[in-house]
Design an enzyme around this catalytic site. Sequence first.
Site, PDB file in Angstrom:
ATOM      1  N   SER B 137       1.085  -0.980  -0.361  1.00 53.10           N
ATOM      2  CA  SER B 137       0.160  -0.012   0.087  1.00 53.10           C
ATOM      3  C   SER B 137       0.846   1.537  -0.465  1.00 53.10           C
ATOM      4  CB  SER B 137      -1.054  -0.158   1.523  1.00 53.10           C
ATOM      5  OG  SER B 137      -1.583   1.334   1.393  1.00 53.10           O
ATOM      6  N   TYR B 161      -1.383   0.075  10.165  1.00 56.36           N
ATOM      7  CA  TYR B 161      -1.185  -0.609   8.760  1.00 56.36           C
ATOM      8  C   TYR B 161      -0.493  -0.909   7.431  1.00 56.36           C
ATOM      9  CZ  TYR B 161      -3.478  -1.842   3.725  1.00 56.36           C
ATOM     10  OH  TYR B 161      -3.638  -2.092   2.643  1.00 56.36           O
ATOM     11  N   LYS B 165       2.512  -3.676   6.340  1.00 56.37           N
ATOM     12  CA  LYS B 165       2.524  -3.356   5.185  1.00 56.37           C
ATOM     13  C   LYS B 165       4.062  -3.692   4.645  1.00 56.37           C
ATOM     14  CE  LYS B 165      -1.489  -4.370   3.550  1.00 56.37           C
ATOM     15  NZ  LYS B 165      -1.482  -6.235   1.891  1.00 56.37           N
TER      16      LYS B 165
END
Lengths: 339, 339
Positions: B137, B161, B165
């Site tokens: 991402s 997040y 990742k």
Amino acid sequence: MSARKSILITGAGGLVGPLLATRLLCDSNYSQHTIYLTDLAPPIVPSASSSIPADRLKDVIPIQGDITSPSFVSSLISATLQDGANLSAVFIFHGIMSAGSEANFELSLKVNVDSVRLLLDEIRTQAPGTRVIYSSSQAIYGQPLPAVVTDDVTPTPQSTYGAHKLMMETYINDLHRKGYIEGFVVRFPTISVRPGKPTAAASSFLSGIIREPLAGKECVVPIEDRGFRSYLSSPSTIAENLVRVLEMDSDKLPEHRRSVNFPGISVSVQELLDALEKFGGKEKLGLVKEKRDKGLEKVLRSWPTDFDTSRAVGELGLVVDEGVDGLVGEYVESLKRKE
Amino acid sequence: MSARKSILITGAGGLVGPLLATRLLCDSNYSQHTIYLTDLAPPIVPSASSSIPADRLKDVIPIQGDITSPSFVSSLISATLQDGANLSAVFIFHGIMSAGSEANFELSLKVNVDSVRLLLDEIRTQAPGTRVIYSSSQAIYGQPLPAVVTDDVTPTPQSTYGAHKLMMETYINDLHRKGYIEGFVVRFPTISVRPGKPTAAASSFLSGIIREPLAGKECVVPIEDRGFRSYLSSPSTIAENLVRVLEMDSDKLPEHRRSVNFPGISVSVQELLDALEKFGGKEKLGLVKEKRDKGLEKVLRSWPTDFDTSRAVGELGLVVDEGVDGLVGEYVESLKRKE
């Protein structure tokens, strides 16, 4: 009566742990601190000396054990909190070194990743907000790199060691941002001259090239290129800078970027040989054999050869060695003290 | 008789999985492939349509299960290898999204880190060398960022997040370098206009601002700044670029740097509102409420607003949308097909 304070050092059977423990025991600022030392092998406990007050040695507690075991890690953190003690800081120094990690991927995963996570998760559960100082490495960098690495260069590791260190750096940055720990990531230059035996680090020869000939032994240099540069720091400078990070205002680093490249000096193989000759005499040069090891050379050439650490020195107040003669001179002095 | 080939898609109850599955089923290059779809919820199986041949649907195998369970992951990879089938590729699309990860650290760790490791470790054990395409991402980036992000900008995530990742990106880079898998890391722009319901992504409003008013519903924009820019891609461009990565020569990326920022376009809130008015009429604008959400705004403002992906388009052959009217037009066309 004020509560005792604790400091925990992992990998305390290595080089940096005992060095830092000795430094703390000599410092009156830490006279209220119990120093916990842990390692798989028996931790090296500093002995009384001219610089360590004899009554301080009772405050050193070695705890031998396997840091990949969840129950051990849980009991380890509990021990540092006994009788309501306050855990001031944890220094995470344990790990499988670079060549060892490249040779055994699973072991690196277990020791360099999983055990660090275990430890961090125990800290944030049992002692949230504790200052954690994690030793990463310049091995997080990989090629292509500029001649001088700045804080803005993207880490692109070319070794399992570097990749696993970078994963834990990223984890610590986020734990700090979330307020779970007070995190600092420090990246050491190669420590030279490192006393003791050759290690499983790809950089082992960078100490051996001085240490072994001075002891009358051979050292094999795995790269046939005297212009090859490495980024080095003396042991004493590492210890001093670790104490400065221990005392640093946390807000000096952004909340999501907690890493500091420790200051060092860029030194060529030829400059190390010149220093060997200067401190040991010309005949010691004959004990240095240059023999290319393609595997090790590939790892070595993926690392940075110089850094711009002006921010670390200027804004963060860290110190730097004064040159290759200082590095080698410090080691020669330490040999004299042992005689 | 040649052995069958398999492709596995995780997170197949989401948006991208079914999109890719449909794209593959329509493509005669993949007529020998069985498509395995897995998710915690029942995977969405494409239905027969004008573009998917009816006899291809028998080659879609949904396997519902919990990808955080080691025994499930092991049986999942085994299933794709049944009867000597060759596992061509695994697309890792499952995960807890950005706002959800920020709200539940432990869940993100379990799903976005541990389950990915489980899956990768099963792949390298049972089917070493398999091509793995991992969806990361743009949330791996954090401030400060230049106006246009290039491949050389250092990832410094400002969300759990993004941190999780990035940890898995680093792991995959090393697994590829070691030859354990053939790894690719793809970083999607925000997908807009995304059909379906609002999600737990901080970026959810970037689809909602078009989708909800067109359906006669309100959408709340969590940022009061019409100049705020986001980096977007249409669903069809994502699917096309995924197939291009599936077919890409592995050597097009360095062995230790396997990430590709997918091409997208930089679009402001005002430009999205203009497109809504153009395709939906002026009265739809009344359904958009701008109401600042400080928490979401902080996450959104940490992300990049534009990328230089000339390498991805030029050297790697990826495609890019032609503008905001294209993104919104594609969605409007998809609504017409459903009527």
